[in-house]
Design an enzyme around this catalytic site. Sequence first.
Site, PDB file in Angstrom:
ATOM      1  N   HIS A 166      -3.056  -2.105  -9.259  1.00 36.57           N
ATOM      2  CA  HIS A 166      -2.838  -0.693  -8.549  1.00 36.57           C
ATOM      3  C   HIS A 166      -4.148   0.169  -8.570  1.00 36.57           C
ATOM      4  O   HIS A 166      -5.252  -0.365  -8.168  1.00 36.57           O
ATOM      5  CB  HIS A 166      -1.469   0.076  -9.633  1.00 36.57           C
ATOM      6  CG  HIS A 166      -1.033   1.413  -8.823  1.00 36.57           C
ATOM      7  ND1 HIS A 166      -1.228   1.695  -7.540  1.00 36.57           N
ATOM      8  CD2 HIS A 166      -0.229   1.960  -9.413  1.00 36.57           C
ATOM      9  CE1 HIS A 166      -0.497   2.690  -7.507  1.00 36.57           C
ATOM     10  NE2 HIS A 166       0.092   2.889  -8.713  1.00 36.57           N
ATOM     11  N   HIS A 194      -1.726  -5.594   0.356  1.00 41.29           N
ATOM     12  CA  HIS A 194      -1.099  -4.339   0.003  1.00 41.29           C
ATOM     13  C   HIS A 194       0.265  -4.732   0.310  1.00 41.29           C
ATOM     14  O   HIS A 194       0.765  -5.586   1.146  1.00 41.29           O
ATOM     15  CB  HIS A 194      -1.428  -3.353   0.924  1.00 41.29           C
ATOM     16  CG  HIS A 194      -0.985  -1.824   0.440  1.00 41.29           C
ATOM     17  ND1 HIS A 194       0.218  -1.346   0.516  1.00 41.29           N
ATOM     18  CD2 HIS A 194      -1.568  -1.026  -0.478  1.00 41.29           C
ATOM     19  CE1 HIS A 194       0.213  -0.404   0.071  1.00 41.29           C
ATOM     20  NE2 HIS A 194      -0.935  -0.134  -0.500  1.00 41.29           N
ATOM     21  N   ASP A 236      -9.050   0.514  -2.195  1.00 39.72           N
ATOM     22  CA  ASP A 236      -9.688   0.514  -3.346  1.00 39.72           C
ATOM     23  C   ASP A 236     -11.258  -0.605  -2.901  1.00 39.72           C
ATOM     24  O   ASP A 236     -11.992  -0.617  -3.653  1.00 39.72           O
ATOM     25  CB  ASP A 236      -9.018  -0.218  -4.312  1.00 39.72           C
ATOM     26  CG  ASP A 236      -8.042   0.680  -5.062  1.00 39.72           C
ATOM     27  OD1 ASP A 236      -8.599   1.887  -5.056  1.00 39.72           O
ATOM     28  OD2 ASP A 236      -7.122   0.200  -5.415  1.00 39.72           O
TER      29      ASP A 236
HETATM   30  N1  CMC Z   1      -6.329 -12.022  -2.902  1.00 36.36           N
HETATM   31  C1  CMC Z   1      -5.775 -13.380  -2.692  1.00 36.36           C
HETATM   32  N2  CMC Z   1      -4.500 -13.817  -2.218  1.00 36.36           N
HETATM   33  C2  CMC Z   1      -3.676 -12.549  -2.343  1.00 36.36           C
HETATM   34  C3  CMC Z   1      -4.274 -11.474  -2.598  1.00 36.36           C
HETATM   35  C4  CMC Z   1      -5.526 -11.054  -2.775  1.00 36.36           C
HETATM   36  N3  CMC Z   1      -5.865  -9.974  -3.050  1.00 36.36           N
HETATM   37  N4  CMC Z   1      -3.073 -10.468  -2.598  1.00 36.36           N
HETATM   38  C5  CMC Z   1      -1.969 -11.173  -2.073  1.00 36.36           C
HETATM   39  N5  CMC Z   1      -2.376 -12.403  -2.213  1.00 36.36           N
HETATM   40  C6  CMC Z   1      -1.447 -13.556  -1.793  1.00 36.36           C
HETATM   41  C7  CMC Z   1      -0.699 -14.118  -2.955  1.00 36.36           C
HETATM   42  O1  CMC Z   1      -1.190 -15.249  -3.742  1.00 36.36           O
HETATM   43  C8  CMC Z   1       0.650 -14.556  -2.395  1.00 36.36           C
HETATM   44  O2  CMC Z   1       0.149 -15.965  -1.668  1.00 36.36           O
HETATM   45  P1  CMC Z   1       1.468 -17.141  -1.623  1.00 36.36           P
HETATM   46  O3  CMC Z   1       2.625 -16.316  -0.770  1.00 36.36           O
HETATM   47  O4  CMC Z   1       0.757 -18.051  -0.832  1.00 36.36           O
HETATM   48  O5  CMC Z   1       1.970 -17.071  -2.898  1.00 36.36           O
HETATM   49  C9  CMC Z   1       0.686 -13.620  -1.160  1.00 36.36           C
HETATM   50  O6  CMC Z   1      -0.556 -13.291  -0.621  1.00 36.36           O
HETATM   51  C10 CMC Z   1       1.536 -12.390  -1.466  1.00 36.36           C
HETATM   52  O7  CMC Z   1       1.073 -11.699  -2.729  1.00 36.36           O
HETATM   53  P2  CMC Z   1       2.050 -11.035  -3.345  1.00 36.36           P
HETATM   54  O8  CMC Z   1       1.507 -10.794  -4.765  1.00 36.36           O
HETATM   55  O9  CMC Z   1       3.430 -11.477  -3.317  1.00 36.36           O
HETATM   56  O10 CMC Z   1       2.001  -9.713  -2.671  1.00 36.36           O
HETATM   57  P3  CMC Z   1       2.370  -8.194  -3.149  1.00 36.36           P
HETATM   58  O11 CMC Z   1       3.168  -7.490  -2.082  1.00 36.36           O
HETATM   59  O12 CMC Z   1       3.274  -8.181  -4.472  1.00 36.36           O
HETATM   60  O13 CMC Z   1       1.268  -7.465  -3.816  1.00 36.36           O
HETATM   61  C11 CMC Z   1      -0.825  -6.571  -4.108  1.00 36.36           C
HETATM   62  C12 CMC Z   1       0.366  -6.351  -3.423  1.00 36.36           C
HETATM   63  C13 CMC Z   1      -1.639  -5.253  -3.673  1.00 36.36           C
HETATM   64  C14 CMC Z   1      -0.558  -6.347  -5.703  1.00 36.36           C
HETATM   65  C15 CMC Z   1      -1.816  -7.604  -3.907  1.00 36.36           C
HETATM   66  O14 CMC Z   1      -2.139  -7.936  -2.622  1.00 36.36           O
HETATM   67  C16 CMC Z   1      -2.983  -7.787  -4.991  1.00 36.36           C
HETATM   68  O15 CMC Z   1      -2.970  -8.170  -6.016  1.00 36.36           O
HETATM   69  N6  CMC Z   1      -4.107  -7.280  -4.557  1.00 36.36           N
HETATM   70  C17 CMC Z   1      -5.222  -7.250  -5.231  1.00 36.36           C
HETATM   71  C18 CMC Z   1      -5.466  -6.001  -6.051  1.00 36.36           C
HETATM   72  C19 CMC Z   1      -5.546  -4.683  -5.444  1.00 36.36           C
HETATM   73  O16 CMC Z   1      -6.474  -4.715  -4.373  1.00 36.36           O
HETATM   74  N7  CMC Z   1      -4.858  -3.671  -5.580  1.00 36.36           N
HETATM   75  C20 CMC Z   1      -4.743  -2.309  -4.916  1.00 36.36           C
HETATM   76  C21 CMC Z   1      -3.650  -2.105  -3.869  1.00 36.36           C
HETATM   77  S1  CMC Z   1      -4.141  -0.608  -2.829  1.00 36.36           S
HETATM   78  C22 CMC Z   1      -4.141   0.663  -4.168  1.00 36.36           C
HETATM   79  C23 CMC Z   1      -2.900   1.055  -4.652  1.00 36.36           C
HETATM   80  O17 CMC Z   1      -2.262   1.525  -3.802  1.00 36.36           O
HETATM   81  O18 CMC Z   1      -2.951   0.789  -5.717  1.00 36.36           O
END
Ligand code: CMC
Length: 428
Positions: free
Chosen positions: A269, A308, A364
């Site tokens: 986050h 996201h 971010d």
């Molecule tokens: N790098 C590589 N792969 C990713 C990433 C990433 N940053 N984010 C998601 N994926 C992949 C993940 O491995 C999964 O792949 P598969 O379907 O093949 O298993 C797929 O994309 C879906 O991921 P998820 O974790 O189910 O998606 P989510 O909606 O639960 O997660 C997130 C959203 C923001 C937590 C995630 O994209 C992430 O961990 N990003 C990196 C951390 C980040 O930058 N966070 C800041 C968010 S913006 C500021 C805020 O509002 O907090």
Amino acid sequence: MTTSDILRVTDSRTGRSYELPIVDGAIRATDLRQIKTSDDDFGLLSYDPAFMNTASCRSAITFIDGDKGILRYRGYPIEELARNSSFLDVAYLLLEGELPDKAQSASWSYEISHHTYVHENVKKFIDGFHHDAHPMGILVSTVAALSTFYPEASRVKDQQIERKQIIRLIAKMPTLAAFAYRHAKGLPYAYPDDQLSYTGNLLNMMDKMSQPRYQPNPVLEHALDVLFILHADHEQNCSTNAMRAVSSSGVDPYSAAAAAAAALYGPLHGGANEQVLRMLRDIGSVDNVPAYIERVKRGEMRLMGFGHRVYKNFDPRARIIKTVADQVFEVTGRNPLLDIALELERIALADDYFVSHKLYPNVDFYSGIIYQAMGFPVAMFPVLFAIGRMPGWLAQWQENSSDPEQKIARPRQIYVGERLRHLQEADG
Ligand code: CMC
């Protein structure tokens, strides 16, 4: 959509059919409870870990269309607010529903700038932290500690008391943040200056040394103001959900805001901006980017600052931030990590893994590079995010506590453990 929209479902277990009203594109999860196999059946539950498809509230504050990359506060596009408004006016908008007129804006800014001091005991409290304590840990603790200085804050139903705490929380966040920073640096605390803007005063409390009056750089002051606008609210994200859920118990807003800040601290986050910087440093040079991308694709790590839950096309905040970055770099000089970030973005956006997973730079990705260029240490990044997000948390808290449909937040579970077992009793 009207209430005449109906979802008809047939339960294959009993053959019975039900009609569930659809309002605003949603069915009520409690309407499922009538679907039973017998009189003593609890009724059908919806199972939704991580709230992937559950609306927890009706809200009039922030609108996001993740597919189209739209973000609006109270109906105003984020791009227009970032161009034309100040952070404090946006805070007013989130809380009051309308932008302030000139007189309202002046009196709101006056109120905020006259509640920036914290009790002297807060300094003693901060002094107790280790020299290398993470400033976010200090912020979470000191925000919670404020509740002990304002015990009337627990009377959450009194609107005047509620408003006072809102002003205090927005006003004191920069002070707590700057004190946490000065503590880490071993510098004496610098007190607020009520003649400066909200962000000018934050810079003052962080940077002021022996000069009689600190003059913030107007470009950096403005850049910070825009960044705070971009962070001010983001509908039902993890920390806002924490704010709503924790405050639904009736606890004071300081304790609830501390919980929200704790949620924000996590690397998925608000802690992501800090992780982006660490990642860019780890990568070290533009030449190392392709190998790093391959490691991400192999699942060894995530590309921080990418992806996201809601935005699946682009994050409008990331676009605005790129413009701010150019303005900041004209003052500070170009951040060498920017080249690595740009290369990372270029390769990732052309790569099938990122395209097919709909992964784009989020807010971010670039905010950390700007903060670093402005001289903030990496550990301060989530703290800055928290300052910006406070008005959003408070607006959501206000909305939640005045919503007659809301009660204490208490999800159901599907129990999958042992049904019943007994201890081996010792023989008499
Ligand atoms: N790098 C590589 N792969 C990713 C990433 C990433 N940053 N984010 C998601 N994926 C992949 C993940 O491995 C999964 O792949 P598969 O379907 O093949 O298993 C797929 O994309 C879906 O991921 P998820 O974790 O189910 O998606 P989510 O909606 O639960 O997660 C997130 C959203 C923001 C937590 C995630 O994209 C992430 O961990 N990003 C990196 C951390 C980040 O930058 N966070 C800041 C968010 S913006 C500021 C805020 O509002 O907090």
